[in-house]
Scaffold this active site. Structure first.
Site, short mmCIF file in Angstrom:
data_model
loop_
_atom_site.label_atom_id
_atom_site.label_comp_id
_atom_site.label_asym_id
_atom_site.label_seq_id
_atom_site.Cartn_x
_atom_site.Cartn_y
_atom_site.Cartn_z
N SER A 129 0.84 -1.20 0.00
CA SER A 129 0.00 0.00 0.00
C SER A 129 0.87 1.25 0.00
CB SER A 129 -0.92 0.01 1.23
OG SER A 129 -1.75 1.16 1.21
N LYS A 183 -4.23 -7.10 3.70
CA LYS A 183 -4.35 -6.03 2.71
C LYS A 183 -5.80 -5.86 2.26
CE LYS A 183 -2.86 -2.92 -0.27
NZ LYS A 183 -3.80 -2.82 -1.36
N HIS A 186 -7.45 -3.96 4.95
CA HIS A 186 -6.91 -2.59 4.83
C HIS A 186 -7.71 -1.81 3.80
CE1 HIS A 186 -4.46 0.24 2.46
NE2 HIS A 186 -3.73 0.47 3.53
N ASN A 187 -7.95 -2.43 2.64
CA ASN A 187 -8.69 -1.74 1.59
C ASN A 187 -10.15 -1.53 1.95
OD1 ASN A 187 -6.25 -2.04 0.27
ND2 ASN A 187 -7.17 -2.63 -1.67
N GLU A 190 -10.18 1.43 4.03
CA GLU A 190 -9.98 2.55 3.10
C GLU A 190 -11.31 2.97 2.47
OE1 GLU A 190 -8.04 2.62 -1.27
OE2 GLU A 190 -6.69 1.93 0.32
#
Length: 469
Positions: A129, A183, A186-187, A190
């Site tokens: 990222s 990840k 994480h997204n 986001e």
């Protein structure tokens, strides 16, 4: 020839920038791309004295790498990853390492991990990222795979990763698909924060008529406060950008139809599989989908009318102060939901995640980096078994202190007819999570009524069924 420390397959912006980052840290690197122009571009960008080599031949590329070979794939997720692996495996040996640096769906990573293990090849799924700038000057990296093989990668990754207080924003996360899973979440986080920011913008601009200049200054000021984060920072920059052709603020000329690549959807889908509630992220995914129905929304705006309240809620500065607290409240909720999903997934998939380490490597380099992540790291340092950061005394108190303005901001949005589903989902989650008793006992009674699904009682042990009619 076998003297290059690391190789990357796919020399687009991310791959090229990562290799140049590694070269800046005195590693000899090699790149592979079927496009001769991209391969040539890598070598042209390298500085004098750096050991950078690029080729269009898979066999030559593998021959450039020192053993055990370590190489990363930066190609589109799905079939291109499998095709790239198939083209490389004939030239690899036992002990070599392949890393998938794209946003692959984690079950695909588990499959590849197992298939390559049978050949004696180590496979890592690693989330990266930070975008192209992060790749060039310091990303956050989330690797998962064979722990022993990670030692071959660690010196390189720690050198090129973003640093916070001298600590690299990379660490070994766990076995199998742990890196891709982290990840993915994480997204999802986001997605949630971006939706919240869009709701703040819409409420201030369309709902309350605050000027673009004042909104831009607001985000700029917030980025110097406890709300400091990459997404708040770039929002201020986006709002400050003027279009060269028209002289208008560029954001006002951009279509409101948002796109996505699927990681937010995967986060929501898997959360439902795990029964891990993440309503704010769900709302964010839904709003991106809803934004695409532009033609229908235009028609609905003409038919489904509402006359907004003319009530004053104070001066612009007073309302912005309320919305600031509401934003802080909702952002903490989003992180809480995502981190709770990681806790549940770690147990379900045997990842062995250390949530303090996850919070630590998200503090710099990545898109969701924010000053509050250090608070989360401290929370997990105080209690590594914390199931939800809302249960941490300090973070919980912040939510208690800001909930009043969160409720007020939502009331203002309702009165103005401005949609704030992410804010509403954050408050709904908070109120449900803090409720010692919910109304869902009637749901279980209904299930027993029409489907004989049974129920449990609070006054005695056992499983019961009633003939309701």
């Amino acid at each position: 020839m076998e003297n290059h420390d690391f190789g990357i397959v796919g020399l687009g912006v991310m791959g090229r920038n990562l290799l140049l980052n590694m070269a800046d840290h005195n590693f000899a690197v090699a790149g592979l791309d079927l496009d001769a122009e991209k391969a040539g571009s890598l070598e042209k960008e390298a500085k004098d004295g750096q050991h950078v080599k690029a080729t269009t031949s898979a066999e030559e590329f593998i021959g450039l790498l020192r053993k055990p070979r370590a190489l990363m794939l930066l190609v589109p997720a799905g079939k291109p990853v499998d095709a790239a692996i198939a083209s490389l495996v004939p030239y690899l040996e036992k002990g070599d390492i392949i890393i998938d640096g794209g946003n692959s769906y984690f079950p695909d990573t588990d499959r590849r991990f197992t298939e390559l293990a049978e050949k004696g090849i180590h496979f890592f799924g690693m989330g990266i990222s930070g975008g192209e700038k992060g790749a060039r000057f310091g990303p956050s990296m989330m690797p998962g795979g064979d722990k022993g093989a990670y030692e071959r990668l660690r010196p390189i990754f720690e050198a090129v990763a973003a640093k916070v207080n001298g600590e690299p924003c990379v660490t070994y996360l766990g076995s199998g698909s742990a890196g891709n899973y982290v990840k993915m979440v994480h997204n999802g986080i986001e997605y949630g924060i971006m939706q919240l920011i869009s709701e703040v913008y819409d409420l201030l601009k369309r709902g309350l008529g605050i000027s673009d200049e004042k909104i831009q200054q607001t985000f700029e000021a917030w980025n110097k406060s406890e709300l400091q984060s990459f997404l708040v920072e770039i929002t201020a920059e986006v709002l400050a950008k003027f279009d060269d052709e028209t002289g208008e603020r560029l954001v006002n000329l951009i279509s409101d139809q948002a796109r996505s690549k699927g990681t937010g959807k995967w986060t929501s889908q898997n959360a439902m599989d795990l029964q891990a509630p993440i309503p704010v992220i769900d709302a964010a995914v839904t709003m991106r989908d809803l934004s695409k129905y532009k033609e229908e929304r235009v028609k609905a705006s003409e038919k489904l009318t509402y006359e907004p309240s003319t009530e004053s809620f104070g001066s612009d500065d007073e309302v912005i102060a309320i919305v600031k607290d509401a934003f802080n409240f909702a952002v903490l909720n989003i992180y809480a939901q995502g981190l709770a999903q990681l806790t549940i997934a770690s147990k379900e998939y045997n990842y062995g995640l250390n949530l303090e380490e996850v919070a630590k490597i998200w503090r710099g380099g990545c898109i969701i980096r924010a000053v509050c992540l250090e608070d989360f790291r401290k929370a997990y340092a105080r209690n590594a078994d914390l199931p939800n950061i809302l249960l941490d005394d300090e973070i919980g108190q912040t939510l208690v202190n800001t909930q009043g303005n969160a409720r007020t901001a939502i009331k203002i949005a309702i009165d103005k007819g401005v949609p704030v589903p992410a804010f509403m989902a954050a408050l709904g989650y908070f109120d449900a999570y803090r409720s010692a008793k919910l109304g869902t006992n009637i749901v279980q009674a209904q299930r027993d009524y029409f489907g004989a699904h049974t129920y449990e009682r609070i006054d005695k042990p056992g499983v019961f069924h009633t003939n309701w009619n």
